[in-house]
Design a protein around this motif. Sequence first.
Motif, PDB file in Angstrom:
ATOM      1  N   GLU A 115       0.797  -1.224   0.000  1.00  0.00           N
ATOM      2  CA  GLU A 115       0.000   0.000   0.000  1.00  0.00           C
ATOM      3  C   GLU A 115       0.828   1.273   0.000  1.00  0.00           C
ATOM      4  OE1 GLU A 115      -2.534   0.253   3.410  1.00  0.00           O
ATOM      5  OE2 GLU A 115      -0.879   0.303   4.828  1.00  0.00           O
ATOM      6  N   GLY A 116       2.122   1.148   0.133  1.00  0.00           N
ATOM      7  CA  GLY A 116       2.970   2.331   0.118  1.00  0.00           C
ATOM      8  C   GLY A 116       4.303   2.049   0.788  1.00  0.00           C
ATOM      9  N   PHE A 117       4.918   3.137   1.261  1.00  0.00           N
ATOM     10  CA  PHE A 117       6.247   3.034   1.845  1.00  0.00           C
ATOM     11  C   PHE A 117       6.322   3.927   3.068  1.00  0.00           C
ATOM     12  CE2 PHE A 117       6.356   2.141  -2.619  1.00  0.00           C
ATOM     13  CZ  PHE A 117       7.074   0.967  -2.667  1.00  0.00           C
ATOM     14  N   GLU A 118       7.213   3.578   3.988  1.00  0.00           N
ATOM     15  CA  GLU A 118       7.394   4.348   5.214  1.00  0.00           C
ATOM     16  C   GLU A 118       8.879   4.451   5.521  1.00  0.00           C
ATOM     17  OE1 GLU A 118       6.354   3.736   9.909  1.00  0.00           O
ATOM     18  OE2 GLU A 118       4.789   3.224   8.457  1.00  0.00           O
ATOM     19  N   GLU A 119       9.346   5.680   5.785  1.00  0.00           N
ATOM     20  CA  GLU A 119      10.750   5.909   6.147  1.00  0.00           C
ATOM     21  C   GLU A 119      10.913   5.735   7.650  1.00  0.00           C
ATOM     22  OE1 GLU A 119      13.568   6.813   4.351  1.00  0.00           O
ATOM     23  OE2 GLU A 119      12.479   6.648   2.465  1.00  0.00           O
ATOM     24  N   ARG A 120      11.883   4.913   8.041  1.00  0.00           N
ATOM     25  CA  ARG A 120      12.221   4.722   9.451  1.00  0.00           C
ATOM     26  C   ARG A 120      13.734   4.656   9.580  1.00  0.00           C
ATOM     27  NH1 ARG A 120       8.303   0.555  12.649  1.00  0.00           N
ATOM     28  NH2 ARG A 120       6.308   1.403  12.000  1.00  0.00           N
ATOM     29  N   GLN A 121      14.191   4.835  10.797  1.00  0.00           N
ATOM     30  CA  GLN A 121      15.619   4.771  11.087  1.00  0.00           C
ATOM     31  C   GLN A 121      16.006   3.375  11.563  1.00  0.00           C
ATOM     32  OE1 GLN A 121      16.367   8.030   9.618  1.00  0.00           O
ATOM     33  NE2 GLN A 121      18.068   7.592  10.977  1.00  0.00           N
ATOM     34  N   ILE A 122      17.129   2.877  11.075  1.00  0.00           N
ATOM     35  CA  ILE A 122      17.787   1.683  11.609  1.00  0.00           C
ATOM     36  C   ILE A 122      19.142   2.179  12.075  1.00  0.00           C
ATOM     37  CG2 ILE A 122      18.639  -0.639  11.159  1.00  0.00           C
ATOM     38  CD1 ILE A 122      16.680  -0.789   8.805  1.00  0.00           C
ATOM     39  N   GLY A 123      19.248   2.451  13.353  1.00  0.00           N
ATOM     40  CA  GLY A 123      20.440   3.124  13.864  1.00  0.00           C
ATOM     41  C   GLY A 123      20.485   4.528  13.283  1.00  0.00           C
ATOM     42  N   ALA A 124      21.567   4.883  12.609  1.00  0.00           N
ATOM     43  CA  ALA A 124      21.690   6.197  11.973  1.00  0.00           C
ATOM     44  C   ALA A 124      21.303   6.153  10.496  1.00  0.00           C
ATOM     45  CB  ALA A 124      23.124   6.705  12.116  1.00  0.00           C
ATOM     46  N   PHE A 125      20.903   4.985  10.014  1.00  0.00           N
ATOM     47  CA  PHE A 125      20.588   4.804   8.595  1.00  0.00           C
ATOM     48  C   PHE A 125      19.090   4.967   8.368  1.00  0.00           C
ATOM     49  CE2 PHE A 125      19.618   2.030   4.935  1.00  0.00           C
ATOM     50  CZ  PHE A 125      20.459   2.591   4.001  1.00  0.00           C
ATOM     51  N   SER A 126      18.723   5.745   7.362  1.00  0.00           N
ATOM     52  CA  SER A 126      17.319   5.914   6.993  1.00  0.00           C
ATOM     53  C   SER A 126      16.945   4.809   6.001  1.00  0.00           C
ATOM     54  CB  SER A 126      17.103   7.287   6.367  1.00  0.00           C
ATOM     55  OG  SER A 126      15.749   7.452   6.034  1.00  0.00           O
ATOM     56  N   TYR A 127      15.898   4.057   6.312  1.00  0.00           N
ATOM     57  CA  TYR A 127      15.502   2.914   5.503  1.00  0.00           C
ATOM     58  C   TYR A 127      14.061   3.087   5.045  1.00  0.00           C
ATOM     59  CZ  TYR A 127      15.273  -1.982   4.031  1.00  0.00           C
ATOM     60  OH  TYR A 127      15.144  -3.128   3.293  1.00  0.00           O
ATOM     61  N   ARG A 128      13.812   2.823   3.778  1.00  0.00           N
ATOM     62  CA  ARG A 128      12.473   2.935   3.195  1.00  0.00           C
ATOM     63  C   ARG A 128      11.810   1.549   3.209  1.00  0.00           C
ATOM     64  NH1 ARG A 128      10.952   4.013  -2.980  1.00  0.00           N
ATOM     65  NH2 ARG A 128       8.832   4.734  -2.677  1.00  0.00           N
TER      66      ARG A 128
END
Length: 170
Positions: A115-128
């Motif tokens: 249904e879409g995408f969400e940006e979150r942090q994994i440590g200091a890395f931004s992951y889509r």
Amino acid sequence: MRMPLLFPTLLALGLGACATGPAPIRGEFSAQSPDQAREQGSANASVRWGGSLIAVEPDPTRTCFVVLSRPLSAGGKPIIKRETTDGRFIACRGGFYDPALFAEGRDVTFTGRVEGFEERQIGAFSYRYPKLAADVVYLWPEPANVPDPRYAFPYRSPAFAPWWGYRPFW
């Protein structure tokens, strides 16, 4: 006369049963992995994804699952290979799913639509993360704790094996 056909028929039925997965997760789905969905930005694909649970996030109307994706077997069960992953994804479904039952590391398979995408942090890395609107949440049973048969009854029983010193004679 019918006896020679009985064994091959039973064998074919038995092997056919092993090739299919549980009824809730059967069907035709896109072969797209979470990594491919994230890179291509494609939404609305009907998919079957699975893997190991990282986190369970219940809220008042639905529960979201953060999953480390793994390749699936023909039956839909995640194949556990520590060096192989298809990325990560988030799957959400209406209702409450208990985080104690859906614990970190458990194997789970979902079917639904991207249904879409969400940006979150994994440590200091931004992951889509690709976000899946799940139709089915299938929690795989935990493997049974099976004892090593080399040390099972009767080999350790003095009543049944006193003549070979509590070890198999071979």
